[in-house]
Design a protein around this motif. Structure first.
Motif, PDB file in Angstrom:
ATOM      1  N   HIS A 129       1.995  92.319 107.106  1.00 56.03           N
ATOM      2  CA  HIS A 129       0.686  91.668 107.052  1.00 56.03           C
ATOM      3  C   HIS A 129      -0.431  92.684 106.915  1.00 56.03           C
ATOM      4  O   HIS A 129      -1.438  92.435 106.297  1.00 56.03           O
ATOM      5  CB  HIS A 129       0.419  90.912 108.359  1.00 56.03           C
ATOM      6  CG  HIS A 129       1.189  89.655 108.464  1.00 56.03           C
ATOM      7  ND1 HIS A 129       1.282  88.751 107.453  1.00 56.03           N
ATOM      8  CD2 HIS A 129       1.897  89.151 109.492  1.00 56.03           C
ATOM      9  CE1 HIS A 129       2.019  87.730 107.844  1.00 56.03           C
ATOM     10  NE2 HIS A 129       2.413  87.955 109.077  1.00 56.03           N
ATOM     11  N   THR A 148      -7.668  83.936 114.436  1.00 54.79           N
ATOM     12  CA  THR A 148      -6.376  83.538 113.865  1.00 54.79           C
ATOM     13  C   THR A 148      -5.768  84.720 113.114  1.00 54.79           C
ATOM     14  O   THR A 148      -6.473  85.666 112.740  1.00 54.79           O
ATOM     15  CB  THR A 148      -6.536  82.371 112.870  1.00 54.79           C
ATOM     16  OG1 THR A 148      -7.298  82.871 111.756  1.00 54.79           O
ATOM     17  CG2 THR A 148      -7.232  81.191 113.496  1.00 54.79           C
ATOM     18  N   ALA A 207      -4.665  84.682 110.092  1.00 58.30           N
ATOM     19  CA  ALA A 207      -5.213  84.714 108.730  1.00 58.30           C
ATOM     20  C   ALA A 207      -6.542  85.466 108.701  1.00 58.30           C
ATOM     21  O   ALA A 207      -6.798  86.272 107.800  1.00 58.30           O
ATOM     22  CB  ALA A 207      -5.396  83.287 108.209  1.00 58.30           C
ATOM     23  N   GLN A 208      -7.360  85.228 109.731  1.00 52.16           N
ATOM     24  CA  GLN A 208      -8.651  85.932 109.786  1.00 52.16           C
ATOM     25  C   GLN A 208      -8.437  87.434 109.970  1.00 52.16           C
ATOM     26  O   GLN A 208      -9.106  88.247 109.335  1.00 52.16           O
ATOM     27  CB  GLN A 208      -9.484  85.402 110.956  1.00 52.16           C
ATOM     28  CG  GLN A 208     -10.137  84.063 110.687  1.00 52.16           C
ATOM     29  CD  GLN A 208     -10.890  83.562 111.918  1.00 52.16           C
ATOM     30  OE1 GLN A 208     -10.839  84.170 112.988  1.00 52.16           O
ATOM     31  NE2 GLN A 208     -11.577  82.444 111.768  1.00 52.16           N
TER      32      GLN A 208
END
Lengths: 317, 473
Positions: free
Chosen positions: B283, B412, B414-415
């Motif tokens: 990620h 989150t 994603a953030q």
């Protein structure tokens, strides 16, 4: 006596010069302590103040001497008393150099005497080739070559954990013999070259010719007359070359993992642990001077014509 | 990201706003001197970390990593062997950062607190005997030669069959400075594993020698080794203060060729080309995809940028490097020569490296340390110089602060990923303070009989758990 008294100012000068060199080198013990630590400039300055590194260099030098004399000198990095560091490291290096010296002398006697007797013949050529190899081979390379040869031939390598002489004699010798041999090859080659040249010159003296003319057996001429008169140069070399031996010991201690003073100096220098480096270096300087005093005393035994003051007057030097 | 699991704390929970974390300390855990490890010890450790000890004039500073853990409000000891840590701001990633193996608990309250009360404010774990709570305790230390760990018979961990861990009676860490001497000791059977650390990790050449010589007798562990990078000191005057010059250098370097030359043969430049078991949390690794155009195109663009910047005739630039890392420095020197840049190498020993790298006395530096595997822990590597003197690049760019504060506020995954990519793009492309060149892989050899080894992929350089290891045969 005078030589012994001179060791003190000599050692002080050595320590002062070394201290000044260390001041010129960048970095300090505080930065070494903080090397694995993300830190601010304020943290570093606070640590420098705690260790006394923010003081003027004369103050730091005098503090080292006074701490040393009071027996309260400590490592800046670990806080360990320096006398206990020296007491731990010095015997390792002393034993290593002792073994190396014994082996070197054992090498030098035959490799020096035989070619002198058989000058410009095969034994001489072989001995000269061997001593050239011994003197020109770096200790680092020879150490690794020796380890590799042991592995390839015997699938064996020396022990990797240092064991003291009284803790386990066989383990001790099984480890120490190899670095000692590496050191002895260089040291012994040097001594044998001196012995060969000195003995060859002695054998050309008229007193040797006279002895032969009187019908004295050749072995007696060589071993009784010539060798005794040829010992001064190699004995001098024994003392003078001891510094080189200590320098090489530093390299082999690193390779063979011997926790001696050579390895200790490398570690202390990398960590900029100035009090430790100074104490280790002055210990070695004292050792070197002490050995040379012993060599001077040996002159008295070897050559009765020499008196305790003749070297100071420049005679037989 | 670290894999967080119960250990000294058997359970924990946070409040809804992530400002309070409450830990229940495991029963039956003992210090190596047989004293029980309790919530009081945990609270003592948190207090030392966050607040230090003592008073003005004789004060112990908080731990260097305290700011990484968050802005503390208070530490409270609760009943039922619990401890609560309260923060001033929300701190959702506290556990991830706390799990970093660099943060070790070796601070027994019953031994250290009396020392502190006696005025020995800076007492260290070493001074009280290096008493910990792990599966092995310090048996013997012979400086310069050996660290011998022996089995902690009262260790609490058990395996799946209920057998008490650790299996081994002890572990000897033999101190060997010379990597070739270490290789020979391993190949002759005196070592069960090779060492970690620069200079000791296997190179491709040594790896091949092991493989040929030992065949099935040896196994290899491949460990994430950090990013090999070139970083600039933009606070020092020179052409590299121009972002276009830095960008040109980034585009010019043939990153793939760094692996055999600079990284000993083990590394990767893009996940698609790398080995299948790269343990980096994907990620947060985005940079290999920034400059994926063919090398010729990148170099054409690099030439255009440097000529537009007015340095078409070239210039010289200093480069600070450790004596241990000369191969990567020589690689960079040969690379930049093609762009007309003469890299003047300042090869220094560890003492000067420790000073130089936290100073402004150099133009560029390189290295491959591993920062924290989660973005929140990387500010010390990429942040502003005045706050982070050991950051790779030296800058005072407040935009970087702003980006990291945005990251702190992310709620989150994603953030977090999106903001981290903004940070990467800003640091490595737009401003090019630092040029990531290749990810290194460290290789360690183990004898085939070493079983049950758990190597944490995130930070194997500093931590390996030997509790479950046994030796076959």
């Amino acid at each position: 006596m005078v030589r012994a008294a001179l060791t003190i100012p000599t050692t002080l000068v050595v320590s002062l010069l070394l201290f000044l060199i260390l001041q010129v080198l960048p970095g300090n013990a505080a930065l070494s302590i903080l090397s694995d630590t993300p830190h601010t400039i304020a943290m570093r300055e606070a640590l420098e103040a705690e260790l006394g590194l923010d003081r003027a260099w004369p103050v730091q030098y005098v503090r080292w001497i006074s701490d040393l004399l009071r027996g309260s000198s400590e490592s800046l990095i670990t806080g360990e008393p320096i006398d206990s560091i020296i007491a731990r490291q010095l015997p390792v290096t002393l034993l290593l150099t002792l073994y190396a010296t014994l082996i070197a002398v054992a090498i030098a006697i035959p490799v020096g005497i035989i070619p002198a007797i058989h000058r410009s013949r095969m034994p001489d050529f072989v001995a000269r080739a061997l001593t050239l190899f011994g003197r020109s081979t770096p200790a680092h390379w020879l150490s690794l070559l020796m380890l590799l040869a042991l592995l390839k031939v015997f699938r064996w390598s020396p022990p990797i954990i240092y064991t003291g002489f009284f803790e386990g004699f066989f383990d001790h010798i099984a480890l120490m013999i190899w670095p000692a041999l590496v050191l002895a090859i260089e040291y012994g080659s040097y001594l044998s070259v001196l012995l060969r040249a000195s003995l060859a010159a002695t054998l050309d003296h008229r007193f040797v010719t006279a002895a032969r003319a009187r019908g004295v057996p050749e072995s007696r001429v060589i071993y009784r007359y010539a060798i005794r008169n040829s010992l001064l140069p190699p004995v001098t070399g024994l003392g003078l070359h001891f510094g080189t031996l200590l320098g090489s010991a530093l390299v082999v201690e690193t390779i063979f993992g011997l926790p001696g003073i050579g390895l200790g100096i490398v570690d202390a220098a990398l960590a900029r642990d100035v009090p430790v480096i100074l104490t280790q270096a002055t210990t070695l300087a004292l050792l070197y001077q002490g050995l040379n005093i012993v060599v001077d005393l040996l002159y008295l035994v070897i050559d009765k014509r020499i008196t305790p003051t003749s070297r100071l007057r420049g005679e037989h030097s | 990201m670290y894999f967080v699991c119960p250990y000294l704390a058997s359970s924990w929970f946070a409040n809804q706003s992530f400002t309070e974390w409450t830990f229940t300390i495991r029963d039956g855990v003992y210090w190596h001197d047989s004293s029980p490890f309790t919530a009081e010890d945990a609270a003592f450790w948190f207090e030392l970390v966050f607040f230090g000890a003592g008073e003005d004039g004789n004060r112990r500073a908080p731990a260097y990593f305290a700011h990484e853990l968050g802005r503390i409000d208070s530490v409270a000891l609760l009943e039922f062997n619990r401890v609560r840590v309260k923060f001033k701001d929300r701190n959702p990633h506290f556990l991830d950062i706390l799990a970093n193996p660099r943060f070790k608990i070796a601070h027994p309250k019953h031994l250290m607190e009396p020392e502190i009360e006696r005025g020995n404010i800076s007492v260290s774990p070493m001074e009280v005997g290096l008493i910990g709570v792990g599966p092995f305790e310090l048996g013997r230390y012979r400086p310069g030669s050996l660290i011998r760990l022996t089995r902690n018979d009262s260790h609490w961990e058990r395996d799946a069959e209920g057998l008490r861990l650790p299996y081994l009676d002890g572990v000897d860490f033999v101190i060997m400075r010379d990597s070739y001497a270490m290789d020979i000791a391993f190949r002759s059977g005196r070592l069960d594993a090779t060492a970690r650390g620069q200079g000791h990790y296997l190179t491709a050449e040594r790896f091949e020698a092991y493989r040929v010589d030992m065949g099935e007798e040896v196994q290899f562990a491949r460990i994430e080794g950090g990013t090999f990078r070139l970083a600039f000191n933009v606070l020092r005057e020179g052409p590299w203060q121009d972002p276009n010059v830095r960008r040109a250098i980034a585009l010019w370097i043939d990153k793939q060729s760094a692996i055999p030359v600079a990284l000993g043969g083990f590394g990767w430049t893009a996940p698609d080309l790398g080995p299948a078991d790269i343990p980096v949390p994907r990620h947060f690794v985005n940079w290999p995809k920034f400059d994926i155009a063919p090398l010729a195109e990148r170099r054409e663009e690099a030439r255009r940028l440097i000529e537009n910047a007015g340095y078409g005739e070239g210039f010289s630039m200093g480069h600070l490097t450790r004596a241990l890392n000369t191969a990567p420095a020589e690689y960079l020197k040969s690379q930049l020569l093609g762009l007309g840049i003469e890299l003047k190498l300042q090869i220094v020993d560890e003492g000067e490296w420790n000073r130089g790298r936290v100073s402004l006395d150099y133009d560029t530096q390189q290295g491959r340390l591993t920062p924290s595997p989660i973005p929140e822990g990387t500010e010390s590597a990429y942040g502003r110089f005045s706050e982070n003197p050991d950051a790779y690049a030296k800058h005072e760019d407040r935009n970087v602060d702003i980006l990291y504060r945005r990251l702190d506020q992310a709620t989150t995954l994603a953030q977090r990923v999106a903001i981290w990519r903004d940070i990467e793009r800003y640091l490595f492309v737009e401003l090019t303070y630092s040029i990531p060149i290749a990810e290194s892989i460290n290789v360690v050899a183990y004898r085939r009989g070493v079983r049950g080894l758990v190597i944490p992929t995130e930070d194997a350089h500093t931590h390996t758990d030997f509790a479950t290891v046994w030796i076959d045969g």
